[in-house]
Write an enzyme that holds these catalytic residues in place. Structure first.
Site, short mmCIF file in Angstrom:
data_model
loop_
_atom_site.label_atom_id
_atom_site.label_comp_id
_atom_site.label_asym_id
_atom_site.label_seq_id
_atom_site.Cartn_x
_atom_site.Cartn_y
_atom_site.Cartn_z
N GLU A 73 0.82 -1.21 0.00
CA GLU A 73 0.00 0.00 0.00
C GLU A 73 0.86 1.27 0.00
O GLU A 73 0.58 2.23 -0.73
CB GLU A 73 -0.93 -0.01 1.20
CG GLU A 73 -2.05 1.00 1.14
CD GLU A 73 -3.10 0.77 2.21
OE1 GLU A 73 -3.83 -0.23 2.11
OE2 GLU A 73 -3.18 1.58 3.15
N ARG A 133 -3.67 32.32 -19.01
CA ARG A 133 -4.21 33.36 -18.13
C ARG A 133 -3.35 34.62 -18.17
O ARG A 133 -2.12 34.55 -18.10
CB ARG A 133 -4.27 32.81 -16.70
CG ARG A 133 -4.73 33.78 -15.63
CD ARG A 133 -6.20 34.06 -15.71
NE ARG A 133 -6.66 34.76 -14.51
CZ ARG A 133 -7.86 35.30 -14.38
NH1 ARG A 133 -8.73 35.20 -15.38
NH2 ARG A 133 -8.20 35.90 -13.26
N GLN A 142 7.38 35.75 -11.63
CA GLN A 142 8.30 34.78 -11.03
C GLN A 142 7.67 34.05 -9.83
O GLN A 142 7.95 32.86 -9.61
CB GLN A 142 9.58 35.49 -10.59
CG GLN A 142 10.70 34.56 -10.22
CD GLN A 142 11.96 35.32 -9.83
OE1 GLN A 142 12.02 35.92 -8.75
NE2 GLN A 142 12.95 35.33 -10.71
#
Length: 380
Positions: A243, A269, A280
């Protein structure tokens, strides 16, 4: 050292990713909030995800940990229903693999084929109200009787529980036996004395139902004991080995998907008359996302490789689980920040990814437990 997949492995990954994306397409409405359907589960069975690491003689694909993780990564990347992905992986690694390794041959042949096809759903029943990280504190008991055992007690958080057909259940059989105090059982949903609780509401992984179990003088035959009485702790740790590596490969896929979404978003965008790529503060956030993801990828692949080589992998597994869980949570939060108000809305699935990432630092051993394991392996 080899850091690349073979052509065959790469092709299989790409084909798997395409099949997943077709079967469980991402929509403009975001991932569904409803529990998965039986047809979803059967589709995962058809695609082979419910038996990746199960031996072929029981209906699985017989893959090792590394190749299994690679395909689970494709599932996590292509399927926006992370709750469904989690439920499938919990079924495979916490239930099917312990059965494949420790159940009687008759039980394996009777149960594993239907678990691989998706006809049967399994739940891992270990967590109790007072026994989460401290699995040694179990209060559910099992006492010998003619031909089997009588179980009494309650389990508090069983993923897949409300939908499951069988449960891998851990119970206290000899309190004085120390590390050999618990035993693992396969309990059918139809067993007399077993009550399956209703699903409860939770923060994330919405498609995977979870609930409690109550055992009241529930009879389990000797043939449904995994391994030998007292081997429950060993069996549980075995399941955690699968797991903590392969299941978390799904979150590696999710991290890759979030990174792709961010890259597409910042290129499209514009703010203050400039694309987001000019800022930045935004691009460095994405750089950190990439760093976390690639570091976790190498740790996960190494842990899986060591498992396949039958080398000690406790340290590598703890490092991998810690890096992936903390990394995907941080990256999911960064994605919300990069998308802004759009990330807070449900349509793009960004906020759902954040909610789905939160439990990674809790299940399969919390991040603090992983740090404790790492320290023990370092001798401190």
């Amino acid at each position: 050292m080899e850091f690349d997949w073979t052509t065959e492995q790469t092709t299989r990954f790409e084909d798997t990713l395409k099949a997943v994306s077709t079967a469980f397409p991402l929509t403009d409405d975001g991932p569904p909030a409803d529990f998965y359907r039986r047809e979803d589960w059967l589709r995962l069975g058809e695609l082979g995800f419910l038996g990746l690491s199960v031996p072929t003689r029981y209906g699985g694909s017989g893959l090792g940990a590394l190749e299994t993780a690679h395909l689970v990564e494709a599932l996590g990347r292509g399927c926006g229903q992370t709750g469904l992905v989690f439920g499938a992986n919990a079924h495979l690694f916490a239930c099917a693999m312990p059965l494949a390794e420790f159940a009687t041959e008759e039980t394996r042949r009777r149960l594993l084929p239907s678990m691989c096809t998706g006809e049967a759903i399994a739940g891992n029943a270990i967590t109790e109200e007072t026994a989460g990280s401290d699995v040694a504190a179990l209060t559910t008991t099992a006492h010998r009787t003619t031909g089997g055992w009588i179980l009494n007690g309650e389990k508090s958080f069983v993923s897949n529980g409300p939908a499951a057909d069988l449960f891998l259940t851990y119970a206290l059989t000899d309190r004085a036996a120390g590390p050999f105090a618990t035993t693992a059982f396969v309990v059918q949903r139809t067993a007399d004395g077993l009550t399956v609780g209703e699903p409860f509401a939770k923060m994330g992984l919405s498609q995977c139902p979870a609930g409690g179990l109550r055992f009241e003088n529930c009879f389990v035959p000797d043939s449904h004991v995994l391994g030998e009485p007292g081997q429950g702790g060993i069996i549980f740790q075995h399941s955690m080995g699968w797991e903590r590596t392969c299941l978390f490969a799904a979150y590696l896929g999710l991290a890759d998907r979030l990174l792709e979404q961010c890259l597409h978003h910042v290129r499209q965008r514009r703010q203050f008359g400039r694309p987001l790529t000019d800022f930045q503060a935004v691009t460095h956030r994405i750089a950190d996302m990439k760093l976390r993801t690639e570091a976790a990828r190498l740790l996960l692949y190494r842990a899986c490789w060591e498992k396949d080589q039958e080398r000690p992998h406790r340290l590598a597994t703890a490092l991998s689980k810690l890096a992936l869980s903390e990394g995907v949570l941080a990256s999911a939060l960064d994605t919300v920040r990069i998308f802004g108000a759009r990330g807070y809305r449900s349509a793009d699935g960004i906020e759902a990814a954040l909610r789905d990432a939160v439990p990674t630092v809790l299940f399969s051993g919390t991040s603090d437990i992983q740090r404790e394991l790492i320290c023990k392996e370092l001798g401190i």
